[in-house]
Design an enzyme around this catalytic site. Structure first.
Site, mmCIF file in Angstrom:
data_model
loop_
_atom_site.group_PDB
_atom_site.id
_atom_site.type_symbol
_atom_site.label_atom_id
_atom_site.label_comp_id
_atom_site.label_asym_id
_atom_site.label_seq_id
_atom_site.Cartn_x
_atom_site.Cartn_y
_atom_site.Cartn_z
ATOM 1 N N ASN A 104 0.799 -1.223 0.000
ATOM 2 C CA ASN A 104 0.000 0.000 0.000
ATOM 3 C C ASN A 104 0.832 1.273 0.000
ATOM 4 O OD1 ASN A 104 -2.574 1.361 0.196
ATOM 5 N ND2 ASN A 104 -2.028 1.852 2.310
ATOM 6 N N LYS A 156 14.395 -22.068 -29.341
ATOM 7 C CA LYS A 156 13.903 -20.967 -30.171
ATOM 8 C C LYS A 156 13.510 -21.521 -31.538
ATOM 9 C CE LYS A 156 15.276 -17.868 -27.067
ATOM 10 N NZ LYS A 156 14.384 -16.972 -26.322
ATOM 11 N N HIS A 275 11.456 -18.858 -13.579
ATOM 12 C CA HIS A 275 11.736 -17.741 -14.480
ATOM 13 C C HIS A 275 11.176 -16.469 -13.860
ATOM 14 C CE1 HIS A 275 11.966 -15.199 -18.040
ATOM 15 N NE2 HIS A 275 12.798 -16.087 -18.546
#
Length: 436
Positions: A104, A156, A275
């Site tokens: 907060n 990839k 991760h």
């Protein structure tokens, strides 16, 4: 606030949780008032006096700003040190810890900016957490791999491959010499590759590579999902097919989900790779947010056997000494205060297992000497493009990384200075490895 919550003569208890905030007050607002406001708004205070204060032990329960330290070179910045009584926090809950301390106060209008730089977790509180599911030593024992960094690769392109082609890429990397391959953080269960298909093809790749190489192999199967129930289902399937490790995106997934998954992994013999996707949203601004060393500490408490930690030398931002500071906080049992490395408090983990740092992002074989020197043996070095970008293919790329790593470890063990001779070490290894 400062009459109640600013206590420069306060004696800090050994069970207090301590926080160091980098604080930038609004013009005209005294630093003491801001420091007290931070302590109040992150503990027992509110904007006015309420009659129910009389029903509590306010002096015992309140957070206290016990020191203010001007930041060198900055005209209106201070390090505010705040002590919180341990009874303000639920045992074993990172969620409650962060909700209280940073939930907060960052919107408080008397502050122009606020950054949580560090936390001191006392043994009385850290002992209420299970920590990593297994830890570094147990992982080494399971893999039967010692005396060198572990090597990995992110497959990839991260999105678009079919499950079968994905598994083929995993196999090529593992048989070439890597210890691990990895799902990218945003690989979950998309239409082009559903999670169950990916898990099965990756398991086939792991077992085939293990048979051919005689080494234990693994692939970080991303179990992150939209619900905790679905996440448990994926983790359970991974355990059933016998893979050694799964993965979670802990900031987007949430600390409660991460702690639950870590407990499942502990009970079911799975290692847990973490991760840090989304971390830069929180930690990249130097004056506002939360420093990554805090996120690393809370992850170790929540539970994770691996955590991405930056590289120092690759494409992603990271200062060497600061990075080494939070790497030590992830791995070591006891870390001394060292402001030159950004460590504001001495941290005693009291036997809690260590989390292995993962260096990933824009690194390749020419970085291997520096990475070996910086991170030592207890690290996982992830080469994505540095493996898959090899002109001969994935397996030769993996072989090049393995040869470079073992050459650097051998040179270090022989007493050679990798910071000065690293290039020569790699060139010498090239004579015996056409892949390199």
């Amino acid at each position: 606030y400062r009459l109640t919550y600013y206590t420069p003569d306060n004696q800090v208890s050994e069970t207090d949780i301590l926080a160091a905030f980098r604080m930038t007050p609004q013009p005209g607002v005294p630093a003491e008032e801001c420091g007290a406001a931070v302590a109040a708004e992150s503990s027992t205070g509110t904007w006015t006096t309420v009659w129910t204060d009389g029903l509590t032990q306010l002096d015992r329960d309140k957070g206290r700003c016990y020191d203010l330290e001007p930041v060198p070179g900055e005209s209106n910045q201070y390090i505010a040190y705040v002590a919180y009584p341990i009874d303000l926090f639920e045992e074993g809950s990172v969620t409650n810890l962060l909700t209280s301390i940073v939930g907060n106060v960052f919107g408080f209008k008397a502050l122009r900016a606020l950054r949580l730089e560090d936390l001191r977790i006392p043994p009385a509180y850290s002992k209420t957490f299970w920590g990593p599911p297994h830890g570094i030593q147990v992982e080494r024992d399971r893999l039967n791999k010692y005396g060198r960094p572990l090597l990995g690769c992110t497959i990839k392109p991260k999105l678009g491959l079919s499950a079968k082609n994905y598994g083929r890429a995993v196999y090529e990397c593992l048989r070439g010499g890597l210890d691990f391959t990895k799902d990218d953080e945003n690989v979950n269960s998309q239409s082009f590759m559903r999670w169950r298909d990916r898990f099965l093809f990756c398991a086939e790749a792991i077992y085939k590579a293990q048979t051919e190489t005689g080494e234990v192999k693994g692939h970080y199967l991303n179990a992150t999902a939209g619900t905790c129930e679905e996440m448990y289902k994926r983790a359970s399937f991974a355990a059933q097919i016998g893979v050694p490790i799964i993965m979670h995106d802990y900031l987007t997934g949430g600390f409660t989900a991460n702690t639950s998954l870590a407990m499942y992994c502990r009970d079911n013999g799975l290692l847990l790779h973490i991760h840090r996707a989304m971390h830069a949203v929180i930690d990249r601004q130097r004056n506002h947010g939360i420093h990554f060393r805090v996120l690393a500490k809370t992850l170790r408490m929540s539970g994770g056997d691996h955590l991405h930690s930056g590289t120092v030398v690759g494409k992603l931002e990271g200062e060497r000494e600061v990075t080494l500071g939070f790497v030590d906080l992830m791995r070591d049992a006891y870390v001394e205060k060292d402001r030159s490395r950004g460590i504001y408090f001495t941290q005693d983990w009291c036997g809690m297992g260590g989390t292995m740092p993962v260096a990933s992002g824009g690194i390749h074989v020419w970085h291997m000497p520096a990475l070996t020197e910086i991170f030592g043996d207890d690290a996982c070095l992830q080469f994505g493009g540095g493996t898959l970008g090899h002109p001969w293919g994935n397996a030769p790329g993996a072989a090049a990384n393995r040869v470079a790593s073992e050459a650097c470890v051998q040179a270090r063990n022989e007493g050679r200075d990798l910071s000065r001779e690293g290039g020569d070490v790699i060139r010498e290894a090239c004579k015996w490895s056409p892949e390199l």
